[in-house]
Write an enzyme that holds these catalytic residues in place. Structure first.
Site, short mmCIF file in Angstrom:
data_model
loop_
_atom_site.label_atom_id
_atom_site.label_comp_id
_atom_site.label_asym_id
_atom_site.label_seq_id
_atom_site.Cartn_x
_atom_site.Cartn_y
_atom_site.Cartn_z
CG ASP A 168 3.06 -8.42 -0.77
OD1 ASP A 168 3.99 -7.85 -1.37
OD2 ASP A 168 2.25 -7.82 -0.06
CG ASP A 197 3.07 -7.68 3.60
OD1 ASP A 197 3.48 -7.08 4.61
OD2 ASP A 197 2.04 -7.35 2.98
CG HIS A 329 -3.18 -2.19 -0.23
ND1 HIS A 329 -3.69 -2.23 1.04
CD2 HIS A 329 -2.89 -3.47 -0.57
CE1 HIS A 329 -3.70 -3.50 1.46
NE2 HIS A 329 -3.22 -4.26 0.51
CG HIS A 356 0.75 -2.84 0.49
ND1 HIS A 356 0.42 -3.65 1.57
CD2 HIS A 356 0.06 -1.68 0.67
CE1 HIS A 356 -0.42 -2.99 2.36
NE2 HIS A 356 -0.66 -1.81 1.84
CB VAL A 357 -0.93 -3.89 -4.96
CG1 VAL A 357 -2.05 -4.26 -5.93
CG2 VAL A 357 -1.20 -2.54 -4.31
CG HIS A 358 -1.68 -9.43 -2.46
ND1 HIS A 358 -2.56 -9.77 -1.47
CD2 HIS A 358 -0.59 -8.92 -1.82
CE1 HIS A 358 -2.03 -9.49 -0.29
NE2 HIS A 358 -0.84 -8.96 -0.48
FE LIG Z 1 1.24 -5.47 2.47
#
Ligand SMILES: [Fe+2]
Ligand SMILES: *[C@@H]1O[C@H](CO)[C@@H](O)[C@H](O)[C@H]1NC(C)=O
Ligand SMILES: *[C@@H]1O[C@H](CO)[C@@H](O)[C@H](O)[C@H]1NC(C)=O
Ligand SMILES: *[C@@H]1O[C@H](CO)[C@@H](O)[C@H](O)[C@H]1NC(C)=O
Ligand SMILES: *[C@@H]1O[C@H](CO)[C@@H](O)[C@H](O)[C@H]1NC(C)=O
Ligand SMILES: *[C@@H]1O[C@H](CO)[C@@H](O)[C@H](O)[C@H]1NC(C)=O
Length: 470
Positions: A168, A197, A329, A356-358
């Protein structure tokens, strides 16, 4: 019964004082109270130094490399020329022989809404020698630029190798900090496992694809010199029927090629490679994965092919995490977990990296595969055949940090913290790998979380207490 065992284990560990700083409630692992920056990250402006177009007529830009075959004897070199087509040829030579060779690639381009891409070149160099430094040149005929890479050692059970983990990333000032910290890390990652990402261009009006180009130029300082192994995330989908863009993954698939055919995959979104002592499986959170789908059939055939005598380590990369205790998410990875988790336990996957999860999170070795609709057994239990799940979506993109966590911390979650950073997975031999997570606020060598991984095939001993708590 197994759950009881886990609770007992936690109690014993506490008695032994192995888990310091555990919250009094003893619900789970550690939630770090580290004071982190809690504001939106800002994208670097278009005129930033990291986005500078290389000088010279038709100079190649956005140069990046990835593995080009199953075992690491081939490299895919990609770059973009803006002024005219130019040549898709790569000139390369090994440090040992100096005899110059050429490989001929192809170019492609695409349109997206009102954006027209440059000429995107992809060229696969084959039959390279293992463990060798190669120099290469692109832009032949106009402005040439020279780079280098080092091929991995031959695939084998005790070959040490160091992987960086980034997810990400985006192109904010924080993204630049993450990349700098990765580059300056004294553990020296030799290849990046990227968990999806990339550019976040889709956050701009009409998915402004100029931000795909700036991302390519920003990351070139690493991607031109060491392979990045790509995983597709949701920001790669670029599905925007409202502006007439109805083909998912159009920019991503034109720009980033992967060697999916080498592992008998039929799409670039799921594939595998072997590198040194590791078998890496890349899965697609945003391609169909239900029973009978191409991805399902591929994975079903792929897992029995993993030869732990040849590649002791089995790593899976995917974008949407299965075990995530942040309120972001939340449970998005659940349907894929239901489909594939029994296989991960059966085939003893060592570790699963997701993004996905930051934020950052590391799990205990747990599985949740007992549930069969009628028995009510739907709690994750400690399982020595199960992988460790790591969320490393903390690359620093413009969307900012995920700071809101579920409370209390679930028992399976060993450590979580909302800070930007990257990780290193350092394989020593067939039994041991040292893993560390590095947050951007620290000095380059600081390990904010770490663990000695014991290989699930060769040394399936409980490794959950082998790390010092921090
Ligand atoms: Fe993502
Ligand atoms: C694309 O369209 C947007 C919105 O209408 C506009 O701002 C932008 O300048 C256009 N870009 C190009 C390359 O035409
Ligand atoms: C990005 O990081 C590099 C390396 O630390 C630095 O030279 C550069 O000035 C930074 N650029 C921005 C826009 O922060
Ligand atoms: C697994 O790899 C080892 C070492 O390369 C090899 O000797 C063996 O034949 C392989 N096993 C299978 C089933 O291919
Ligand atoms: C955190 O997430 C929960 C669940 O979505 C929500 O109810 C709560 O309001 C959020 N807290 C903050 C401070 O945003
Ligand atoms: C494997 O690496 C670990 C960690 O460096 C070391 O302690 C162990 O002795 C090594 N095993 C062998 C067989 O060399």
């Amino acid at each position: 019964m197994r759950l009881l065992g886990f609770r007992c284990f936690v109690a014993v560990a506490l008695l032994l004082g192995l888990l310091l700083n555990v919250p009094e409630t003893c619900n789970g692992g550690k939630t770090s109270a580290f004071v982190r920056k809690d504001e939106k990250a800002t994208d670097m402006p278009l005129d930033s130094d990291v986005f500078k177009v290389p000088s010279g007529y038709n100079a190649p830009q956005q140069v990046h490399i990835t593995q080009g075959d199953l075992v690491g004897k081939a490299v895919i070199v990609s770059w973009v020329t803006q002024d005219e087509t130019g040549s898709s040829v790569v000139r390369y030579w090994s440090e040992k022989s100096k005899e110059k060779k050429v490989a001929k690639g192809k170019y492609t381009m695409y349109r997206y809404f009102n954006y027209t891409s440059g000429f995107i070149h992809h060229c696969t160099i084959r039959d390279l020698e293992f463990n060798t430094k190669y120099y290469y040149e692109v832009g032949i005929g106009f402005t040439t630029r020279q780079f280098w890479f080092i091929t991995p050692p031959e695939v084998g059970p005790d070959v040490p190798y160091t992987f960086g983990l980034i997810g990400d990333l985006g192109q904010s000032f924080d993204s630049n900090r993450t990349l700098t910290h990765y580059e300056m890390n004294p553990r020296k990652g030799q290849t990046v496992l990227f968990v999806g990402d990339l550019s976040y261009a889709d956050n701009y009006p009409n998915h402004d694809n100029v931000r795909w180009d700036t991302w390519g130029r920003f990351t070139e300082r690493s991607t031109a010199y060491q392979p990045w192994i790509w995983t597709a995330g949701n920001h790669e989908i670029d599905f925007a029927p409202e502006i007439g863009e109805k083909v998912p993954f159009k920019p991503y698939t034109h720009r980033y090629h992967v060697p999916y055919r080498a592992s008998e995959s039929t799409k670039p979104f799921w594939y595998s490679i072997k590198r040194a002592s590791v078998h890496i499986i890349v899965l697609a959170s945003y391609s169909a994965y239900g029973k009978y789908t191409p991805q399902y059939k591929w994975l079903e055939a792929e897992l029995p092919k993993v030869n732990r005598t040849e590649t002791p380590w089995l790593i899976v990369l995917l974008h949407s995490p299965w075990y995530n205790s942040y309120n972001y998410h939340y449970m998005e990875g659940e349907s894929m977990r239901v489909m594939y988790e029994p296989w991960f336990v059966q085939y003893k996957v060592d570790v699963v990296f997701a993004g996905h999860v930051h934020a950052y999170e590391r799990s205990e070795r747990v599985s949740n595969v007992a549930y069969n609709i009628v028995n009510g057994q739907c709690t994750p239990v400690k399982d020595q055949s199960a992988p460790v799940y790591i969320t490393i979506g903390d690359g620093g993109n413009l969307e900012g940090l995920a700071t809101n966590m579920t409370e209390p911390q679930p028992a399976y979650s060993a450590f979580r913290e909302a800070s930007f950073g990257h990780a290193i997975f350092d394989v020593k031999n067939r039994t041991h790998a040292h893993y560390s997570w590095h947050r951007n606020q620290d000095e380059y060598s600081v390990e904010a979380d770490s663990m000695w991984f014991f290989n699930r095939f060769w040394h399936p001993v409980d490794d959950s207490t082998s790390y010092p708590s921090k």
